[in-house]
Design a protein around this motif. Structure first.
Motif, PDB file in Angstrom:
ATOM      1  N   ILE A  60      31.050 -65.653  48.560  1.00 14.50           N
ATOM      2  CA  ILE A  60      31.766 -65.747  49.838  1.00 14.50           C
ATOM      3  C   ILE A  60      32.961 -66.695  49.717  1.00 14.50           C
ATOM      4  N   VAL A  64      36.834 -66.842  51.259  1.00 16.87           N
ATOM      5  CA  VAL A  64      37.442 -67.995  51.931  1.00 16.87           C
ATOM      6  C   VAL A  64      38.769 -68.338  51.264  1.00 16.87           C
ATOM      7  N   LEU A  68      42.284 -68.223  53.129  1.00 11.00           N
ATOM      8  CA  LEU A  68      43.047 -69.474  53.262  1.00 11.00           C
ATOM      9  C   LEU A  68      44.436 -69.325  52.655  1.00 11.00           C
ATOM     10  N   LEU A  71      46.490 -67.492  55.168  1.00  9.19           N
ATOM     11  CA  LEU A  71      46.778 -68.370  56.319  1.00  9.19           C
ATOM     12  C   LEU A  71      47.825 -69.413  55.960  1.00  9.19           C
ATOM     13  N   ILE A  75      51.475 -69.938  57.623  1.00  8.08           N
ATOM     14  CA  ILE A  75      51.862 -71.184  58.288  1.00  8.08           C
ATOM     15  C   ILE A  75      53.122 -71.757  57.648  1.00  8.08           C
ATOM     16  N   MET A  78      55.980 -69.961  58.961  1.00  3.37           N
ATOM     17  CA  MET A  78      56.307 -70.421  60.316  1.00  3.37           C
ATOM     18  C   MET A  78      57.106 -71.729  60.262  1.00  3.37           C
TER      19      MET A  78
ATOM     20  N   SER B  12      56.232 -81.709  66.525  1.00  2.00           N
ATOM     21  CA  SER B  12      55.504 -81.045  65.436  1.00  2.00           C
ATOM     22  C   SER B  12      54.007 -81.323  65.448  1.00  2.00           C
ATOM     23  N   LYS B  15      51.865 -78.336  66.291  1.00  2.00           N
ATOM     24  CA  LYS B  15      51.937 -77.277  65.280  1.00  2.00           C
ATOM     25  C   LYS B  15      51.019 -77.610  64.112  1.00  2.00           C
ATOM     26  N   ILE B  16      51.021 -78.907  63.728  1.00  2.00           N
ATOM     27  CA  ILE B  16      50.106 -79.345  62.669  1.00  2.00           C
ATOM     28  C   ILE B  16      48.670 -79.169  63.137  1.00  2.00           C
ATOM     29  N   ALA B  19      47.645 -75.578  62.764  1.00  2.00           N
ATOM     30  CA  ALA B  19      47.359 -75.204  61.380  1.00  2.00           C
ATOM     31  C   ALA B  19      45.996 -75.736  60.941  1.00  2.00           C
ATOM     32  N   LEU B  20      45.723 -77.017  61.273  1.00  2.00           N
ATOM     33  CA  LEU B  20      44.450 -77.604  60.850  1.00  2.00           C
ATOM     34  C   LEU B  20      43.271 -76.909  61.524  1.00  2.00           C
ATOM     35  N   LEU B  22      43.122 -73.854  62.563  1.00  2.00           N
ATOM     36  CA  LEU B  22      42.931 -72.517  62.002  1.00  2.00           C
ATOM     37  C   LEU B  22      42.290 -72.585  60.623  1.00  2.00           C
ATOM     38  N   ILE B  23      42.688 -73.592  59.816  1.00  2.00           N
ATOM     39  CA  ILE B  23      42.045 -73.753  58.507  1.00  2.00           C
ATOM     40  C   ILE B  23      40.558 -74.031  58.703  1.00  2.00           C
ATOM     41  N   PHE B  26      38.787 -70.802  59.655  1.00  2.00           N
ATOM     42  CA  PHE B  26      38.591 -69.870  58.550  1.00  2.00           C
ATOM     43  C   PHE B  26      37.472 -70.346  57.623  1.00  2.00           C
ATOM     44  N   VAL B  27      37.448 -71.657  57.342  1.00  2.00           N
ATOM     45  CA  VAL B  27      36.430 -72.158  56.412  1.00  2.00           C
ATOM     46  C   VAL B  27      35.065 -72.147  57.071  1.00  2.00           C
ATOM     47  N   LEU B  30      33.504 -68.749  58.187  1.00  2.00           N
ATOM     48  CA  LEU B  30      32.922 -67.899  57.153  1.00  2.00           C
ATOM     49  C   LEU B  30      31.696 -68.525  56.506  1.00  2.00           C
ATOM     50  N   PHE B  49      37.488 -64.662  65.612  1.00  2.00           N
ATOM     51  CA  PHE B  49      38.796 -64.058  65.373  1.00  2.00           C
ATOM     52  C   PHE B  49      39.155 -63.068  66.478  1.00  2.00           C
ATOM     53  N   LEU B 218      48.888 -71.324  67.929  1.00  2.00           N
ATOM     54  CA  LEU B 218      49.707 -70.505  67.031  1.00  2.00           C
ATOM     55  C   LEU B 218      50.552 -69.517  67.842  1.00  2.00           C
ATOM     56  N   TRP B 221      53.357 -71.328  69.370  1.00  2.00           N
ATOM     57  CA  TRP B 221      54.338 -71.686  68.330  1.00  2.00           C
ATOM     58  C   TRP B 221      55.259 -70.492  68.062  1.00  2.00           C
TER      59      TRP B 221
END
Lengths: 93, 239
Positions: A60, A64, A68, A71, A75, A78, B12, B15-16, B19-20, B22-23, B26-27, B30, B49, B218, B221
């Motif tokens: 998995i 990831v 990532l 993503l 970003i 952007m 900013s 925006k940071i 990003a954090l 969303l990271i 995702f981690v 999952l 999602f 996001l 943004w």
């Protein structure tokens, strides 16, 4: 964020603004994490076939990593667009 | 005349944060454990999602109507640009929600003994699907209406009023009607949509709420970039 059209010639002397500093810090933190993750797989020298982190749990972590990467790419794109538009705004002022 | 001042669009920190978050989504989305639900199994992770898209769409539509009202109160043309761009990006997130829902549905609601297109007649009765399609079409009409009027002030005024009507139609089509009818989504005639503690527990909420905030930021943004480009374009036309 790193745009500073007033003193373009003094490329090395000009000061980075705060946002850029924050970005750098975050980036170095992420790099640190990336290295520490790759270090986890090193200890324990197992003889069975390639049992590192990336191959555990039905692989998995590979998913990831792929997600990532996408993503981060989006970003960064952007951020780039944001900086380009900031530059344009400065030019039209 | 459009005057732009330095505002939240040039900051900013959020925006940071986006990003954090969303990271993190995702981690953890999952890797963390999820409850084993019948029929859903691991696909419950789509909550972070698919549902995130709808929350983002809803927030952007709310921001759009707020800016339409601000335009009608001040007749400042920049709010017209704000409202239009928020609606456009809202539609994009709505379409993404629709597409992700279509994939998810094919492997959960659709009859596993038939190919998914054969159980389409059963799935297409889903009231939330029809309601959202109506809502998105109403917003498409907003874009068409606004962009087909050439006079700048008339365009802004008519589309701002229409945007308020469109927003008013969001509530029956998305929030009210699908909850009165039998539905495949959670929270049909009984229960609470997506946030029922029998379906998802605190472990999932710890990822879900950051996911919603991350996706929403996001969306904002992307919209601010579009707004800034359009304000630049307007300025160039005025010169």
């Amino acid at each position: 964020m790193d745009n500073n059209p007033e003193n373009k010639d003094k490329y090395f002397e000009r000061k980075k603004d705060d946002a850029m500093k924050v970005c750098k810090k975050i980036f170095s933190l992420l790099l640190f994490f990336a290295f520490s993750i790759s270090a986890w797989g090193q200890n324990g020298n197992k003889t069975t076939q390639m049992e590192d982190t990336m191959r555990s749990n039905g692989r998995i972590y590979v998913v990831v990593a792929v997600m990532l990467t996408i993503l981060t790419g989006l970003i960064l794109y952007m951020v780039r667009l944001d900086r380009k538009i900031s530059k344009l705004e400065k030019e039209t002022k | 005349m459009i005057i732009d001042e330095k505002n939240y669009m040039h900051k900013s920190w959020w925006k940071i944060a986006s990003a954090l978050l969303l990271i993190y989504t995702f981690v953890c989305g999952l890797l963390l454990d999820v409850p084993n639900l019948p029929a859903l199994e691991e696909t419950i992770r789509n909550l972070y999602f698919h549902v995130g898209m709808w929350f983002c769409m809803m927030t952007l539509f709310i921001l759009s109507v707020i800016n339409s009202i601000r335009y009608l109160r001040s007749f400042s043309l920049k709010y017209d640009i704000y409202a239009r761009q928020y609606a456009t990006v809202g539609i994009v997130f709505g379409l993404l929600g629709y597409l992700t829902g279509a994939i998810w549905m094919s492997y959960t609601w659709a009859d596993p003994n038939n190919p998914s297109f054969q159980s389409f007649s059963a799935v297409a009765r889903e009231p939330k699907l029809i309601g959202t399609a109506i809502a998105l079409l109403i917003y498409f009409a907003y874009l068409i209406l606004r962009d087909s009027i050439t006079d700048i002030d008339k365009r802004a005024r008519i589309s701002a009023v229409y945007n308020i009507f469109a927003f008013a139609m969001l509530f029956p089509t998305i929030w009210i009607v699908p909850r009165l009818l039998p539905s495949l989504h959670p929270g049909g005639q009984s229960g609470n949509p997506a946030l029922d503690t029998r379906d998802i527990d605190h472990r999932m909420l710890a990822v879900f709420y950051p996911a919603v905030v991350g996706w929403t930021l996001l969306g904002v943004w992307i919209t601010t970039l579009k707004i800034r480009i359009n304000i630049l374009k307007e300025k160039k036309m005025m010169q």
